[in-house]
Motif scaffolding. Structure first.
Motif, PDB file in Angstrom:
ATOM      1  N   UNK A   1       0.831  -1.218   0.000  1.00  0.00           N
ATOM      2  CA  UNK A   1       0.000   0.000   0.000  1.00  0.00           C
ATOM      3  C   UNK A   1       0.860   1.261   0.000  1.00  0.00           C
ATOM      4  N   UNK A   2       2.074   1.155  -0.497  1.00  0.00           N
ATOM      5  CA  UNK A   2       3.009   2.286  -0.522  1.00  0.00           C
ATOM      6  C   UNK A   2       3.273   2.848   0.875  1.00  0.00           C
ATOM      7  N   UNK A   3       3.378   1.967   1.848  1.00  0.00           N
ATOM      8  CA  UNK A   3       3.682   2.377   3.222  1.00  0.00           C
ATOM      9  C   UNK A   3       5.162   2.711   3.316  1.00  0.00           C
ATOM     10  N   UNK A   4       5.468   3.911   3.823  1.00  0.00           N
ATOM     11  CA  UNK A   4       6.851   4.343   4.007  1.00  0.00           C
ATOM     12  C   UNK A   4       7.259   4.306   5.472  1.00  0.00           C
ATOM     13  N   UNK A   5       6.273   4.394   6.362  1.00  0.00           N
ATOM     14  CA  UNK A   5       6.545   4.390   7.802  1.00  0.00           C
ATOM     15  C   UNK A   5       5.397   3.710   8.534  1.00  0.00           C
ATOM     16  N   UNK A   6       5.749   3.027   9.615  1.00  0.00           N
ATOM     17  CA  UNK A   6       4.759   2.346  10.444  1.00  0.00           C
ATOM     18  C   UNK A   6       4.875   2.868  11.872  1.00  0.00           C
ATOM     19  N   UNK A   7       3.734   3.173  12.456  1.00  0.00           N
ATOM     20  CA  UNK A   7       3.649   3.535  13.864  1.00  0.00           C
ATOM     21  C   UNK A   7       2.969   2.368  14.561  1.00  0.00           C
ATOM     22  N   UNK A   8       3.663   1.749  15.499  1.00  0.00           N
ATOM     23  CA  UNK A   8       3.126   0.610  16.235  1.00  0.00           C
ATOM     24  C   UNK A   8       2.635   1.117  17.590  1.00  0.00           C
ATOM     25  N   UNK A   9       1.500   0.613  18.030  1.00  0.00           N
ATOM     26  CA  UNK A   9       0.955   1.030  19.325  1.00  0.00           C
ATOM     27  C   UNK A   9       0.176  -0.111  19.942  1.00  0.00           C
ATOM     28  N   UNK A  10       0.237  -0.207  21.261  1.00  0.00           N
ATOM     29  CA  UNK A  10      -0.624  -1.148  21.976  1.00  0.00           C
ATOM     30  C   UNK A  10      -0.906  -0.579  23.354  1.00  0.00           C
ATOM     31  N   UNK A  11      -1.804  -1.206  24.050  1.00  0.00           N
ATOM     32  CA  UNK A  11      -2.178  -0.721  25.374  1.00  0.00           C
ATOM     33  C   UNK A  11      -1.802  -1.733  26.440  1.00  0.00           C
ATOM     34  N   UNK A  12      -1.649  -1.239  27.643  1.00  0.00           N
ATOM     35  CA  UNK A  12      -1.445  -2.074  28.821  1.00  0.00           C
ATOM     36  C   UNK A  12      -2.622  -1.822  29.768  1.00  0.00           C
ATOM     37  N   UNK A  13      -3.635  -2.685  29.753  1.00  0.00           N
ATOM     38  CA  UNK A  13      -4.775  -2.496  30.655  1.00  0.00           C
ATOM     39  C   UNK A  13      -4.378  -2.477  32.132  1.00  0.00           C
ATOM     40  N   UNK A  14      -3.209  -3.031  32.459  1.00  0.00           N
ATOM     41  CA  UNK A  14      -2.725  -3.034  33.844  1.00  0.00           C
ATOM     42  C   UNK A  14      -2.430  -1.628  34.335  1.00  0.00           C
ATOM     43  N   UNK A  15      -2.229  -0.685  33.400  1.00  0.00           N
ATOM     44  CA  UNK A  15      -1.898   0.685  33.778  1.00  0.00           C
ATOM     45  C   UNK A  15      -0.404   0.946  33.805  1.00  0.00           C
ATOM     46  N   UNK A  16       0.419  -0.074  33.592  1.00  0.00           N
ATOM     47  CA  UNK A  16       1.875   0.101  33.581  1.00  0.00           C
ATOM     48  C   UNK A  16       2.298   0.586  32.203  1.00  0.00           C
ATOM     49  N   UNK A  17       2.785   1.814  32.134  1.00  0.00           N
ATOM     50  CA  UNK A  17       3.129   2.408  30.848  1.00  0.00           C
ATOM     51  C   UNK A  17       4.538   2.059  30.381  1.00  0.00           C
ATOM     52  N   UNK A  18       5.206   1.217  31.071  1.00  0.00           N
ATOM     53  CA  UNK A  18       6.593   0.914  30.739  1.00  0.00           C
ATOM     54  C   UNK A  18       6.673  -0.395  29.962  1.00  0.00           C
ATOM     55  N   UNK A  19       7.587  -0.497  29.011  1.00  0.00           N
ATOM     56  CA  UNK A  19       7.660  -1.691  28.168  1.00  0.00           C
ATOM     57  C   UNK A  19       8.156  -2.919  28.912  1.00  0.00           C
ATOM     58  N   UNK A  20       7.576  -4.054  28.562  1.00  0.00           N
ATOM     59  CA  UNK A  20       8.051  -5.337  29.086  1.00  0.00           C
ATOM     60  C   UNK A  20       9.232  -5.779  28.228  1.00  0.00           C
ATOM     61  N   UNK A  21       9.903  -6.846  28.655  1.00  0.00           N
ATOM     62  CA  UNK A  21      10.994  -7.396  27.846  1.00  0.00           C
ATOM     63  C   UNK A  21      10.456  -7.829  26.484  1.00  0.00           C
ATOM     64  N   UNK A  22       9.244  -8.402  26.473  1.00  0.00           N
ATOM     65  CA  UNK A  22       8.633  -8.827  25.202  1.00  0.00           C
ATOM     66  C   UNK A  22       8.366  -7.615  24.306  1.00  0.00           C
TER      67      UNK A  22
END
Length: 146
Positions: A86-107
């Protein structure tokens, strides 16, 4: 010798007094985060979004995958199929943490690195990976993790 660990406890919906690098309070979110991404997340279940933008910064694809409840980051092939070609030049990845912890896990960190490597092979930039919680979001780019 023993090891002493210190654990900081705070309510899941609380924002630290001095937000660590990478955390963007909800009232400071840009329009893409506030109006495009945030409405796609619930407080009850984890979901992943991949937003594809063309070379002019226009949204050309938005793919969603619901979480499976396992502490891992897996992007289904159907999401990639929806973005590629689809002629994508950039991807923005996003997900939520329902736990409320805004910090990334190792995964989360591993998945971000693997996704960036994969997209690089296709000459597509991973512009950021955002983790949403009720009080704001964490940005891998602002935290200099990518």
């Amino acid at each position: 010798m023993g090891c002493i660990a210190m654990i900081l406890f705070m309510p899941a919906d609380a924002t630290p007094a001095a937000a660590p690098t990478g955390f963007v309070p909800r009232h400071n979110e840009d329009d893409v985060a506030r109006h495009l991404l945030r409405p796609n997340f619930s407080d009850e279940s984890e979901a992943l979004l991949l937003a594809g933008f063309d070379i002019y910064g226009r949204l050309v694809a938005l793919e969603r995958a619901d979480g499976d409840g396992i502490d891992r980051c897996a992007i289904p092939p159907r999401c990639w199929q929806g973005l590629l070609g689809r002629d994508v030049a950039a991807v923005l990845m996003a997900h939520n943490h329902p736990s409320g912890a805004a910090w990334p896990s190792h995964a989360d960190i591993r998945c971000t690195r693997e996704t960036a490597q994969f997209l690089r092979l296709l000459d597509i930039e991973l512009s950021d990976h955002l983790i949403f919680v009720a009080t704001g979001h964490f940005s891998f780019r602002q935290a200099r993790l990518m």
